[in-house]
Scaffold this motif. Structure first.
Motif, PDB file in Angstrom:
ATOM      1  N   PHE A  11       8.349  -7.969   2.403  1.00  0.00           N
ATOM      2  CA  PHE A  11       8.369  -7.545   1.006  1.00  0.00           C
ATOM      3  C   PHE A  11       7.327  -8.292   0.187  1.00  0.00           C
ATOM      4  CE2 PHE A  11      12.456  -5.731   2.114  1.00  0.00           C
ATOM      5  CZ  PHE A  11      12.549  -4.625   1.278  1.00  0.00           C
TER       6      PHE A  11
ATOM      7  N   GLY B 187       4.002  -6.606  -1.512  1.00  0.00           N
ATOM      8  CA  GLY B 187       3.829  -6.757  -2.944  1.00  0.00           C
ATOM      9  C   GLY B 187       2.559  -7.487  -3.347  1.00  0.00           C
TER      10      GLY B 187
ATOM     11  N   THR C  19       7.506  -1.944  -5.208  1.00  0.00           N
ATOM     12  CA  THR C  19       6.858  -2.988  -4.419  1.00  0.00           C
ATOM     13  C   THR C  19       5.530  -2.504  -3.859  1.00  0.00           C
ATOM     14  OG1 THR C  19       9.017  -3.937  -3.805  1.00  0.00           O
ATOM     15  CG2 THR C  19       7.128  -4.502  -2.418  1.00  0.00           C
TER      16      THR C  19
ATOM     17  N   HIS D 112       8.952  -8.090 -11.312  1.00  0.00           N
ATOM     18  CA  HIS D 112       9.092  -7.590  -9.948  1.00  0.00           C
ATOM     19  C   HIS D 112       8.591  -8.621  -8.935  1.00  0.00           C
ATOM     20  CE1 HIS D 112       9.836  -4.218  -7.214  1.00  0.00           C
ATOM     21  NE2 HIS D 112       8.822  -4.693  -6.511  1.00  0.00           N
TER      22      HIS D 112
ATOM     23  N   LEU E  18      10.638 -10.402  -5.814  1.00  0.00           N
ATOM     24  CA  LEU E  18      10.179 -10.405  -4.428  1.00  0.00           C
ATOM     25  C   LEU E  18      10.306 -11.786  -3.804  1.00  0.00           C
ATOM     26  CD1 LEU E  18       6.985  -8.145  -4.611  1.00  0.00           C
ATOM     27  CD2 LEU E  18       9.194  -7.566  -3.609  1.00  0.00           C
TER      28      LEU E  18
END
Length: 371
Positions: A104, A108, A234, A254, A258
């Motif tokens: 992730f 990202g 993402t 965001h 993450l």
């Protein structure tokens, strides 16, 4: 002249051969369009993950063939093969959980060099005498909270402090290792909780509980990435942060989430690793960050962000665990194993750059020739 009656049998008209029903041009065009759509999906970016996963499965098959050739005495025993598969999956479980969070972060557009140190800090904090007095629930809660908290600190430094992810997480690597050494007084802390220790030794339907935990984290990560708004955001943030901001996505928040997710995965891995060793120390999970990053790259996640798969990362972890197991059963040195791992990483990056263009061009030429 007398009338003559014709009694001959009249000729029967010749029967025409049976004809197939007429072909509907619209149905034919629709079928051709579906076939072209499947081919274009396979050749396009949407099918790139499937092509790469197929290549990773081919690497696993090649490793198994090497094992059969080098140790036919072991691979000829079916019971040993099954137990060896469980050993490989158990070996991949801890790094696999860390790799889900790392996937992730890299999709990202970030990087996390502190995951190994976070695992060590969470494990040490969870095995202190004070924490163990609260039982298994207290230890698990402590590990998850510490991992989540350190991940939030990373996210705050990167998103709101505007530090480069490499520098921020490198500093956290040093700081977390130092704090773990301070908490443990540079000693190994033994886990006296039977419930925690049994996590590594418990089997359900013949499969270790650690493998079930890995499967649960992988499934949750896959759903989060592919079936939720969080996953789509993402990919958008990693692909083009400015475009994501203009589209209404809070990029800073965001990014914070993450890194918090990565820290949470590290907390889960800390419990799993503590259960395996029945202890924790500041030096545990050494170089896990490199193993996780390498597995994610092998799985096809771009270091620049914007693309990646959870299944690919899982296959990357299993490949590295299979290599470790293959070298162990053949009695080869760790140095040789590291050299092979390095070569695989380079090969994976090269394949990532090529992106199966040769196969795509071949399929395109073959289709044109057929038409």
């Amino acid at each position: 002249m007398s009338d003559v009656t014709d009694t001959s049998t009249p000729e029967r008209p010749a029967q025409l051969p049976a004809q197939s029903p007429p072909v509907d041009p619209a149905e034919t065009a629709a079928a051709e369009q579906r076939a072209a759509g499947r081919l274009s999906w396979w050749r396009g970016e949407s099918g790139e993950g499937a092509r790469r996963n197929l290549w990773l499965i081919g690497v696993l098959v090649a490793l198994i063939v090497i094992g059969i050739v080098t140790r036919p005495d072991l691979y000829g025993n079916s019971s040993w093969v099954w137990s060896n598969i469980l050993v490989i999956l158990k070996l991949a479980s801890v790094v696999g959980v860390v790799s889900v969070g790392m996937t992730f972060v890299i999709i990202g557009g970030g990087i996390d060099l502190s995951v190994g140190a976070i695992v060590a800090l969470a494990g040490v904090w969870a095995t202190t005498v004070a924490t163990q007095s609260y039982g298994a629930g207290g230890m698990i809660f402590c590990a998850l909270t510490v991992g989540l908290g350190v991940g939030l600190v990373n996210g705050l430094l990167i998103s709101y402090g505007r530090l480069v992810p490499f520098i921020a997480t490198l500093a956290m690597l040093v700081a977390a290792r130092g704090l773990a050494a301070e908490l443990s007084d540079k000693q190994t802390q033994v886990s006296n909780n039977a419930t925690i220790n049994d996590i590594a030794s418990t089997n359900l339907l013949g499969i270790p509980l650690l493998v079930y935990i890995l499967a649960a984290v992988v499934i949750a990560g896959w759903v989060l990435l592919n079936r939720t708004t969080f996953g789509r955001r993402t990919v958008a943030v990693g692909g083009n942060p400015e475009a994501a901001r203009l589209a209404g996505i809070d990029v800073k928040r965001h990014t914070l989430m993450l890194y918090a997710l990565s820290g949470l995965c590290c907390g889960i891995a800390a419990i799993m690793l503590t259960a395996q060793a029945t202890s924790a120390q500041a030096a545990m999970a050494n170089l896990y960050e490199l193993d996780a990053i390498a597995a994610v790259i092998i799985g096809g996640t771009l270091l620049s962000g914007g693309r990646g798969t959870i299944i690919g990362s899982l296959l990357g972890v299993i490949i590295f665990s299979t290599i470790t197991n293959l070298f162990a059963i053949n009695g080869l040195t760790t140095e040789a194993q590291n050299m092979v791992k390095g070569g695989i990483i380079v090969a994976a990056v090269l394949v990532q750059q090529v992106q199966f263009r040769s196969l795509t061009q071949f399929l395109g030429r073959n289709r044109l020739t057929t038409n």
